[in-house]
Design an enzyme around this catalytic site. Structure first.
Site, PDB file in Angstrom:
ATOM      1  N   GLU A  59      -5.826   6.476  -2.203  1.00 38.06           N
ATOM      2  CA  GLU A  59      -6.616   7.191  -1.206  1.00 38.06           C
ATOM      3  C   GLU A  59      -5.986   8.569  -1.014  1.00 38.06           C
ATOM      4  O   GLU A  59      -4.763   8.668  -0.862  1.00 38.06           O
ATOM      5  CB  GLU A  59      -6.626   6.433   0.123  1.00 38.06           C
ATOM      6  CG  GLU A  59      -7.492   7.107   1.179  1.00 38.06           C
ATOM      7  CD  GLU A  59      -7.510   6.363   2.509  1.00 38.06           C
ATOM      8  OE1 GLU A  59      -8.112   6.894   3.462  1.00 38.06           O
ATOM      9  OE2 GLU A  59      -6.905   5.271   2.592  1.00 38.06           O
TER      10      GLU A  59
ATOM     11  N   ARG B  57       4.912  -5.555  -4.230  1.00 31.71           N
ATOM     12  CA  ARG B  57       5.108  -4.135  -3.971  1.00 31.71           C
ATOM     13  C   ARG B  57       6.598  -3.837  -3.881  1.00 31.71           C
ATOM     14  O   ARG B  57       7.416  -4.710  -3.585  1.00 31.71           O
ATOM     15  CB  ARG B  57       4.398  -3.706  -2.690  1.00 31.71           C
ATOM     16  CG  ARG B  57       4.938  -4.313  -1.416  1.00 31.71           C
ATOM     17  CD  ARG B  57       4.202  -3.770  -0.201  1.00 31.71           C
ATOM     18  NE  ARG B  57       4.467  -2.353  -0.017  1.00 31.71           N
ATOM     19  CZ  ARG B  57       3.690  -1.539   0.691  1.00 31.71           C
ATOM     20  NH1 ARG B  57       2.594  -2.007   1.252  1.00 31.71           N
ATOM     21  NH2 ARG B  57       3.997  -0.272   0.827  1.00 31.71           N
TER      22      ARG B  57
ATOM     23  N   LYS C  53       2.666   5.415   4.649  1.00 31.32           N
ATOM     24  CA  LYS C  53       2.153   6.785   4.759  1.00 31.32           C
ATOM     25  C   LYS C  53       2.109   7.237   6.214  1.00 31.32           C
ATOM     26  O   LYS C  53       2.356   8.409   6.517  1.00 31.32           O
ATOM     27  CB  LYS C  53       0.752   6.873   4.144  1.00 31.32           C
ATOM     28  CG  LYS C  53       0.739   6.937   2.627  1.00 31.32           C
ATOM     29  CD  LYS C  53      -0.682   7.171   2.135  1.00 31.32           C
ATOM     30  CE  LYS C  53      -0.764   7.164   0.625  1.00 31.32           C
ATOM     31  NZ  LYS C  53      -2.159   7.325   0.162  1.00 31.32           N
TER      32      LYS C  53
END
Length: 567
Positions: free
Chosen positions: A41, A270, A280
């Site tokens: 994104e 992850r 983020k």
């Protein structure tokens, strides 16, 4: 003078469960080639966790270990308030800097907005989606919990005609933001909460970076993602483990629309890197609260920050190979990343001498025409890097730490009355120590043994070797000494005695940056932004990508010569 930044090439194949799946698919004829994608994104800069995903998705189809196939770069631009062209451009630059490229043009989820809307109408017409007027709080209440089934929305049984009419009016902008949503009609009693009639469209009047104000309704990620994969013909949709519970929804959507391709989603763990954060939202806090100098601050775990600090693409790719791909927890200490970067820089960085904490030394018997110099190569294993003349002058700079008034046992550097060899030069002896009124050492006066240039002294052994810079032609340089941004391994997972989370910013390392003026050999004056060097006996440094100039050299400490954090 950097000798790095090569594209993926002679890198070993390391097997993992995803490669095993692809091997089986190709062997069974399910696919003749593969198509992967990297779908960020554009709402922030990429970080080290994204680098792992980039190396996986692009690395499967590029380099010597490649399968036949390609990888798409697709922006998931469905959340317009948080997205920007700046972020999209930075992501493209980061992927290319890491040594990869994507197939064809950059893809955007917004390319598929018309198709996504069409599929939503088809779901309504088949009785599998409905317009709901519950607000966010009511929706949470109706959803239930992990232990309790949810309740059907009072709007769940609207007719197809009414739902179509309302959805089209949502698109036309007749209703205020947040007043209505489009939800899938799946199962409010499902043990998987993601299947309890998830929202797939919401009303949100926000300017979009590509479609402007054309749309006032936007699709949700889970709905957009699977259809985008299918429209592009993705064969293996790879994502991190937090999306494992979303896979049934991914499959449900594709099973309930008329679309010819059904990609398969596979999840891997992850990366959780110690001594940093990769959220983020939290990285954005550091930037907006000016706790760092921006997204590309060299202390940040962003790819832009690591690049500016002096990390190499090869070092990051080596790190990604070492941590591997699996479903197991992937908690990794910062020393593993630093070790991979250090290993790559060891082979690729020219050597040069620089002094970080200068102490003046006067060579009392320096004699023009008698005192000589030697040349030295820039790298002991790479003669092709060239060499330079290492100058000497009546005054030189040495590291303050290379002198001791009260040396510990085994000390081999300078102390009053002792000898050391100057790197690439003579043996010198400390004859006098000069102090200021406070007793601080301000100068050493030393004598040269002129019979030791390029050879050992007669009748004695001198074990210590220190580096130096001749004061006469020393290049003043600004040195930014970066260290880890946080003082604890998991700053965003710390709790107090009551079990409450402690603000991660509490653990910012107050010594994560110090700026000093040092001196370097004049050969460093040729450095260009992003050139990387080993400053002998100190560490690896990089000419700052943005601030370095010929008339104001600025060098960032990338990593030390060895891991000293735990010591």
């Amino acid at each position: 003078m950097s000798h790095t930044d090569k594209a993926p090439g002679q890198e070993p194949v390391i097997s993992n469960f995803i490669r095993n799946i692809i091997d089986d698919d190709l062997a069974q004829g399910k696919h003749s080639s593969i198509l992967t994608r990297f779908p960020p994104e554009p709402n922030g800069y990429l970080h080290i966790g994204h680098a792992k995903s980039i190396c996986l998705n692009f690395g499967l189809v590029q380099g010597d270990a490649a399968y036949p196939g390609q990888c798409n770069l697709r922006f998931d631009d469905t959340n317009p308030e948080k997205e920007s062209t700046e972020y999209a451009e930075s992501i493209q630059a980061d992927v290319r800097w890491l040594g990869f490229d994507w197939a064809g043009e950059v893809k955007w989820a917004s390319n598929y907005f018309d198709a996504l809307y069409g599929y939503a109408e088809a779901l309504i017409q088949s009785g599998k989606a409905y317009v709901c007027e519950l607000n966010a709080e009511q929706m949470r209440e109706y959803r239930g919990s992990l232990k309790e089934a949810g309740k059907n929305s009072p709007y769940r049984e609207r007719s197809v005609a009414e739902n179509l009419d309302l959805f089209r009016r949502m698109k036309a902008g007749e209703f205020p933001d947040g007043s209505k949503t489009l939800r899938l009609k799946i199962d409010m009693a499902s043990p998987n909460i993601n299947l309890r009639d998830p929202v797939i469209y919401r009303i949100r009047r926000a300017h979009h970076i590509r479609t402007g104000d054309t749309w006032c309704i936007y699709p949700m990620y889970d709905y957009t993602h699977c259809i985008s994969d299918a429209l592009e013909g993705i064969t293996h949709s790879l994502c991190t483990l937090e999306f494992e519970d979303h896979r049934p929804l991914y499959d449900w959507v594709l099973d309930n629309i008329d679309i010819p391709c059904h990609p398969r989603q596979y999840e891997f763990s992850r990366l959780e890197l110690f001594y940093t954060v990769t959220s983020k939202r939290k990285l954005n806090q550091l930037v907006t609260e000016k706790l760092v100098a921006g997204w590309n601050d060299p202390r940040m775990p962003t790819i832009a920050g690591m690049r500016r600090r002096g990390y190499t693409p090869e070092g990051i790719r080596l790190f990604a190979r070492r941590i591997g791909i699996s479903k197991s927890d992937n908690h990794v200490d910062m020393s593993v990343l630093e070790g991979a970067v250090r290993e790559e820089l060891e082979n690729s960085s020219p050597r040069i001498m620089a002094v970080v904490n200068p102490l003046k030394v006067t060579l009392t018997n320096y004699t023009d025409g008698v005192t000589g110099t030697r040349s030295a190569g820039f790298h002991p294993h790479h003669p092709e890097f060239g060499e330079r003349e290492v100058s000497l002058s009546p005054e030189i700079w040495i590291e303050r730490d290379d002198f001791s008034d009260a040396p510990p046992p085994g000390w081999q550097r300078l102390t009053l009355g002792s000898e050391v060899r100057l790197r690439y030069s003579y043996v010198i002896k400390c004859d006098e120590v000069v102090r200021d009124a406070a007793g601080e050492v301000t100068e050493l006066r030393c004598s040269i043994d002129h019979d030791t240039l390029g050879k050992n002294p007669v009748g004695r052994k001198v074990k210590g070797v220190i580096h130096f810079v001749a004061a006469a032609d020393a290049l003043p340089i600004e040195l930014r000494l970066y260290d880890r941004l946080f003082t604890v391994p998991r700053p965003d997972a710390m709790k107090d005695d009551t079990g409450s989370e402690i603000d991660f910013k509490t653990f910012i390392n107050p010594e994560s940056l110090s700026v000093v003026t040092g001196y370097a050999e004049p050969a460093l004056g040729k450095a260009q932004p992003e050139d990387r060097y080993q400053f002998e006996r100190i560490g690896y440094f990089c000419a700052d990508r943005h601030d370095h100039r010929a008339d104001r050299p600025v060098f960032n400490r990338t990593v030390g010569l060895k891991d000293t954090w735990s010591k």
